[in-house]
Design a protein around this motif. Sequence first.
Motif, PDB file in Angstrom:
ATOM      1  N   ALA A  92       0.832  -1.206   0.000  1.00 18.33           N
ATOM      2  CA  ALA A  92       0.000   0.000   0.000  1.00 18.33           C
ATOM      3  C   ALA A  92       0.863   1.252   0.000  1.00 18.33           C
ATOM      4  O   ALA A  92       0.569   2.217  -0.713  1.00 18.33           O
ATOM      5  CB  ALA A  92      -0.936  -0.011   1.207  1.00 18.33           C
ATOM      6  N   LEU A  93       1.932   1.256   0.787  1.00 16.37           N
ATOM      7  CA  LEU A  93       2.823   2.413   0.823  1.00 16.37           C
ATOM      8  C   LEU A  93       3.443   2.674  -0.547  1.00 16.37           C
ATOM      9  O   LEU A  93       3.533   3.819  -1.000  1.00 16.37           O
ATOM     10  CB  LEU A  93       3.930   2.195   1.851  1.00 16.37           C
ATOM     11  N   CYS A  94       3.874   1.609  -1.231  1.00 15.10           N
ATOM     12  CA  CYS A  94       4.435   1.766  -2.576  1.00 15.10           C
ATOM     13  C   CYS A  94       3.399   2.358  -3.528  1.00 15.10           C
ATOM     14  O   CYS A  94       3.726   3.202  -4.372  1.00 15.10           O
ATOM     15  CB  CYS A  94       4.923   0.417  -3.098  1.00 15.10           C
ATOM     16  N   GLY A  95       2.156   1.931  -3.397  1.00 14.42           N
ATOM     17  CA  GLY A  95       1.097   2.469  -4.248  1.00 14.42           C
ATOM     18  C   GLY A  95       0.859   3.946  -3.999  1.00 14.42           C
ATOM     19  O   GLY A  95       0.661   4.721  -4.938  1.00 14.42           O
ATOM     20  N   VAL A  96       0.877   4.344  -2.731  1.00 13.40           N
ATOM     21  CA  VAL A  96       0.694   5.763  -2.398  1.00 13.40           C
ATOM     22  C   VAL A  96       1.848   6.592  -2.959  1.00 13.40           C
ATOM     23  O   VAL A  96       1.636   7.662  -3.547  1.00 13.40           O
ATOM     24  CB  VAL A  96       0.574   5.948  -0.874  1.00 13.40           C
TER      25      VAL A  96
END
Length: 306
Positions: free
Chosen positions: A272-276
């Motif tokens: 999720a952090l990579c997506g953000v």
Amino acid sequence: MTEFLVIGECVADIVRVPGLPDVTHPGGSPANVAYGLARLGRSTALLTQVGADPRGEAIRRRLVAAGVEVLGDGQEEVPTPTAVVTLDARGQAAYEFHIRWTLRPAEPPAGVRHVHIGSIAAVTEPGARTALDLAARLRPEATVSYDPNVRAALFGERPRAVAAVERCVALADLVKASEEDVAWLYPGETVRTVAKRWLALGPAAVFVTLGAEGSLAFTAAQEVRGAALRTEVADTVGAGDSFMAAALDALAGLKLLGSGARPALAALHDVALCGVLRHASTAAALTVSRPGANPPDTAELRAALG
């Protein structure tokens, strides 16, 4: 109901390139974030001070056209702040400010789920105290983000500036800063060391932009790197603000804003952090590819992420 409340300054950016006529763009870091959020379809209000002069009216028209609800504190005859932005051969910006920040208490709109503060308005008195008090008042129902967006000429002596910045960090759930911000505030310290110092003050996550080297996200449990996106740079004005707005847009899409989402925000996993970070970095890349603080709208960002 208003999803986002941004509190902070509007500034008329007078962009100066040697050998060319000056060009004025609406700016100010918090105003840019509000504008970027509205362009991405988010219900956004901006509590600010903007003059009734031509530059102020141009800023107001632009914000309203994007869908931002512009709120004032009732003061009249407030001059519109200005910044002379001098660009070098690489499009990097240097700033000279003419700004006063005297925000008085004002009632926020109903239903705010997230508050964003930052830049000059969060550390310049007497208005900074009003901004922080309102963010603290709304915090039981809303998450809070903060971007120091350091302007050395206005931040004063470094120890006092660090203390003011850390007060804001302690109030926030999410902090975003640039590598340059960190270097000015904490000379000789690594980005990782500063991020961990800030996390210990209370935020769930710290994002640091690294320019052409990409970005980093830190939580108590992990560190994630976001890749840099290649783009032809027109100038870097508003890139960090576009990153901030798009990061908030991504987190809102994941239902990670609002006080009830704090545990889930703190537990964000690496995917999720990579997506953000990708969402935010793509918006920033689109912004630097064209002059001024001109963030993408939803369709442009979707196409670029495609």
